[in-house]
Structures are given as C-alpha cells and as structure tokens.
Design an enzyme around this catalytic site. Structure first.
Site, PDB file in Angstrom:
ATOM      1  N   SER A 144       5.785  31.014 -17.203  1.00  0.00           N
ATOM      2  CA  SER A 144       6.684  29.856 -17.201  1.00  0.00           C
ATOM      3  C   SER A 144       7.366  29.777 -15.848  1.00  0.00           C
ATOM      4  O   SER A 144       7.623  30.811 -15.208  1.00  0.00           O
ATOM      5  CB  SER A 144       7.754  30.012 -18.284  1.00  0.00           C
ATOM      6  N   TYR A 158      14.164  35.089 -22.095  1.00  0.00           N
ATOM      7  CA  TYR A 158      12.855  34.410 -22.085  1.00  0.00           C
ATOM      8  C   TYR A 158      12.269  34.429 -20.670  1.00  0.00           C
ATOM      9  O   TYR A 158      11.092  34.755 -20.477  1.00  0.00           O
ATOM     10  CB  TYR A 158      13.023  32.978 -22.586  1.00  0.00           C
TER      11      TYR A 158
HETATM   12  P1  NAP Z   1       5.025  25.540 -29.262  1.00  0.00           P
HETATM   13  O1  NAP Z   1       4.769  24.073 -29.199  1.00  0.00           O
HETATM   14  O2  NAP Z   1       6.327  26.040 -29.809  1.00  0.00           O
HETATM   15  O3  NAP Z   1       3.805  26.228 -30.058  1.00  0.00           O
HETATM   16  C1  NAP Z   1       3.876  27.599 -30.270  1.00  0.00           C
HETATM   17  C2  NAP Z   1       2.573  28.116 -30.836  1.00  0.00           C
HETATM   18  O4  NAP Z   1       2.661  29.541 -30.856  1.00  0.00           O
HETATM   19  C3  NAP Z   1       2.337  27.688 -32.265  1.00  0.00           C
HETATM   20  O5  NAP Z   1       0.940  27.594 -32.455  1.00  0.00           O
HETATM   21  C4  NAP Z   1       2.927  28.839 -33.073  1.00  0.00           C
HETATM   22  O6  NAP Z   1       2.331  29.026 -34.360  1.00  0.00           O
HETATM   23  C5  NAP Z   1       2.554  30.011 -32.186  1.00  0.00           C
HETATM   24  N1  NAP Z   1       3.406  31.181 -32.349  1.00  0.00           N
HETATM   25  C6  NAP Z   1       4.757  31.276 -32.290  1.00  0.00           C
HETATM   26  N2  NAP Z   1       5.153  32.557 -32.490  1.00  0.00           N
HETATM   27  C7  NAP Z   1       4.013  33.271 -32.689  1.00  0.00           C
HETATM   28  C8  NAP Z   1       3.758  34.620 -32.978  1.00  0.00           C
HETATM   29  N3  NAP Z   1       4.749  35.531 -33.095  1.00  0.00           N
HETATM   30  N4  NAP Z   1       2.467  35.008 -33.140  1.00  0.00           N
HETATM   31  C9  NAP Z   1       1.456  34.115 -33.043  1.00  0.00           C
HETATM   32  N5  NAP Z   1       1.636  32.818 -32.772  1.00  0.00           N
HETATM   33  C10 NAP Z   1       2.909  32.407 -32.602  1.00  0.00           C
HETATM   34  O7  NAP Z   1       4.890  26.202 -27.798  1.00  0.00           O
HETATM   35  P2  NAP Z   1       4.320  25.585 -26.411  1.00  0.00           P
HETATM   36  O8  NAP Z   1       5.395  24.784 -25.793  1.00  0.00           O
HETATM   37  O9  NAP Z   1       2.974  25.019 -26.615  1.00  0.00           O
HETATM   38  O10 NAP Z   1       4.222  26.927 -25.532  1.00  0.00           O
HETATM   39  C11 NAP Z   1       3.022  27.671 -25.386  1.00  0.00           C
HETATM   40  C12 NAP Z   1       3.230  28.692 -24.288  1.00  0.00           C
HETATM   41  O11 NAP Z   1       3.592  28.048 -23.072  1.00  0.00           O
HETATM   42  C13 NAP Z   1       4.359  29.696 -24.589  1.00  0.00           C
HETATM   43  O12 NAP Z   1       3.980  30.980 -24.129  1.00  0.00           O
HETATM   44  C14 NAP Z   1       5.515  29.155 -23.776  1.00  0.00           C
HETATM   45  O13 NAP Z   1       6.437  30.156 -23.452  1.00  0.00           O
HETATM   46  C15 NAP Z   1       4.793  28.597 -22.577  1.00  0.00           C
HETATM   47  N6  NAP Z   1       5.574  27.583 -21.856  1.00  0.00           N
HETATM   48  C16 NAP Z   1       5.925  26.406 -22.457  1.00  0.00           C
HETATM   49  C17 NAP Z   1       6.688  25.482 -21.752  1.00  0.00           C
HETATM   50  C18 NAP Z   1       7.134  24.175 -22.331  1.00  0.00           C
HETATM   51  O14 NAP Z   1       7.961  23.467 -21.692  1.00  0.00           O
HETATM   52  N7  NAP Z   1       6.623  23.752 -23.484  1.00  0.00           N
HETATM   53  C19 NAP Z   1       7.098  25.780 -20.443  1.00  0.00           C
HETATM   54  C20 NAP Z   1       6.730  26.979 -19.874  1.00  0.00           C
HETATM   55  C21 NAP Z   1       5.968  27.882 -20.586  1.00  0.00           C
HETATM   56  P3  NAP Z   1       2.980  28.362 -35.706  1.00  0.00           P
HETATM   57  O15 NAP Z   1       2.548  26.913 -35.664  1.00  0.00           O
HETATM   58  O16 NAP Z   1       2.385  29.102 -36.825  1.00  0.00           O
HETATM   59  O17 NAP Z   1       4.459  28.501 -35.565  1.00  0.00           O
END
Ligand code: NAP
Length: 249
Positions: A144, A158
């Site tokens: 991130s 985080y």
């Molecule tokens: P999201 O929309 O919250 O989706 C999270 C996904 O991870 C869901 O499929 C969820 O499954 C799964 N998950 C959560 N906890 C878990 C666990 N303990 N074990 C296995 N699966 C788990 O997240 P996102 O925004 O797509 O983010 C994906 C990645 O990108 C993350 O690593 C995040 O830190 C990184 N990121 C995101 C952003 C942003 O702005 N969105 C920015 C920087 C980095 P369920 O559906 O079952 O809950």
C-alpha cells in the site's frame, strides 16, 4: 495444455475479485480465497464459469496457519500445481492514534496482513521452487502507499504491516530468484473498494481524493491490470520490485 493456476487470497471482493476476473480472461484457472462472505466468492466463480473459464472458491482465514494449509491442499487436489500466488488478503482497522491501540488490535493486524502473507508465500515456494521439484512461478504481494506515507492519525499499524510486505518482496525475490520464482509487489493508492467501510469510513477514499495528484480515486481494475502484468511473461525480467499504482500520490 492445462491452464496455469493462480491462487488469489481475498479474491472474492475488491482488488482480488477484479484480479480473479482478469486472470480468468487471460486463461488462468483461478482459486478464489475468501474469509467469511461465501456468497461473493461463489457468485464470482459462477461468473467466470459462465464466461468459459475455470474457477473454485476456497474458504480460509489467512491469519490461521491450519486453514492456510487446508486451502493449499484443496487447490492442489482440485486444480493442480500452483503457478501464481497473489497475496492480496488484507485488513484495515478503525481510525486511531498509536497511543490508543491495544495489543489485541496490533496482533490481529500483523497476524492477517504480515504472518498470513508470509505463510501463504512459504506454501507457494514449497510448491513452485525448483529446489522442491517445482517448475517455478510468480508471487505478487499487495502492499500500500501507506507503507511510504505512514498513515498518521489513521492507522500506523496497517501502514507498518505493508512496510513488512515491501521487505518480504525484496528479500524473498532474492532468495528464490535462482529457483524459478519471481516475487513482486503492487502498492495501490486510494482505491474505491469496501475496505474503507470496514475501517468505519466508507467515504475515506473519496474524501482524500483531492490529495492525489490525479485528483481521483483508482479502481480495482487499475490495480488488477498491474498485478496481472506482473503475473505474465511480459514481466519475465522483473523481480524484487514494487510498482506504485497511486495516481501520483
Ligand atoms: P476489500 O474490498 O476489503 O476485500 C478484502 C478481501 O479480502 C475479501 O475478499 C475478504 O474476504 C478477504 N479477506 C479479509 N480478511 C481475510 C482473511 N483474514 N483471510 C482471507 N481473506 C480475507 O479489500 P481491497 O480494498 O480489495 O484490498 C485488497 C488488498 O489491497 C489488501 O491487501 C489491501 O490492504 C490492499 N490495498 C487496498 C487499498 C484500497 O484503497 N482499497 C489501498 C492500498 C492497498 P470476505 O469477503 O470473506 O470478507
């Protein structure tokens, strides 16, 4: 020829789901991991299958080693030997200063975001490395922009967990470069997904959009494009690097 196999942790929603869909379009058989929301994972599997692709849903909390081991065994049995791991599952927590954070919170953050990614990478290396009889592969780790910015007054825990992911990428890439495995990262900026709502602030990405040089949030699709490029042979000489996809932030 059998399709290459990718396991995407947290593949059921957000960036992981966009990556699963794009990887399926590019001919990968896709294992979609989720933690709790089985319906979202199942619907994505159905969508990929309806488009002629191959996919499976697999439940596991990446913060629990026994569940990770079961997940990898299920993928081995159902799809075959893994070629790509996308270490995407990650959580945030409620906005807080460090002087308000409990040890329980810190341990949960590190267990899921750091230990989870390390254990998944370990299981992938055991399957992909030529040292273990494998035929190579690719690991892509989701970092991130927070790792660079530090996220003061929001969630330093985080941000630090993603700093650890950056170091995992650099170190593991060097460790397994001679064993046929490339390891890279993607550092998303403010991306429009449900992760912000899970941190108690659904509008966070939009509220901060003015701090982005491009003056907008990014889409899950824009992150998936970078991940799937790193997975592909087009990135055959790329290892140990993390790509910022942040609109300049
Ligand atoms: P999201 O929309 O919250 O989706 C999270 C996904 O991870 C869901 O499929 C969820 O499954 C799964 N998950 C959560 N906890 C878990 C666990 N303990 N074990 C296995 N699966 C788990 O997240 P996102 O925004 O797509 O983010 C994906 C990645 O990108 C993350 O690593 C995040 O830190 C990184 N990121 C995101 C952003 C942003 O702005 N969105 C920015 C920087 C980095 P369920 O559906 O079952 O809950």
């Amino acid at each position: 020829m059998n399709p290459p196999i990718v396991l995407i942790t947290g593949g059921s929603r957000g960036i992981g789901a966009a990556t699963a869909w794009l990887a399926a379009q590019r001919g990968f058989a896709v294992a979609i991991n989720y933690a709790r929301q089985a319906d979202a994972a199942r619907q994505l599997v159905q969508r990929i299958e309806a488009a002629g692709g191959r996919a499976m849903a697999v439940q596991a909390d990446v913060g629990e080693e026994a569940q990770v081991l079961r997940m990898f065994a299920e993928v081995d049995a159902k799809l075959g030997r893994l070629s790509v791991l996308v270490n995407n599952a990650g959580i945030v927590d409620m906005k807080a200063r460090l002087d308000e954070m409990s040890v329980e919170r810190l341990e949960r953050m590190m267990r899921i975001n750091v230990v989870g990614a390390f254990v998944c990478a370990r299981e992938a290396v055991r399957r992909m490395s030529t040292r273990h009889g494998g035929s190579g592969g690719v690991i892509v780790n989701l970092s991130s922009a927070a790792a660079r910015i530090g996220s003061p007054d929001q969630y330093i825990d985080y941000a630090a967990s993603k700093g650890a992911i950056d170091t995992l990428t650099v170190g593991l890439a060097k460790e397994v470069a001679e064993e046929g495995i490339r390891v890279n990262g993607v550092r998303p900026g403010l991306i429009d997904t449900e992760i912000h709502a899970s941190g108690g602030d659904a509008d966070r990405a939009f509220q901060l959009a003015h701090t982005v040089p491009m003056k907008r949030t990014g889409t899950a699709q824009e992150i998936a494009n970078a991940i799937v490029w790193l997975m592909s042979d087009e990135a055959s000489y790329v290892t140990g690097t993390t790509i910022d996809v942040t609109g300049g932030r």
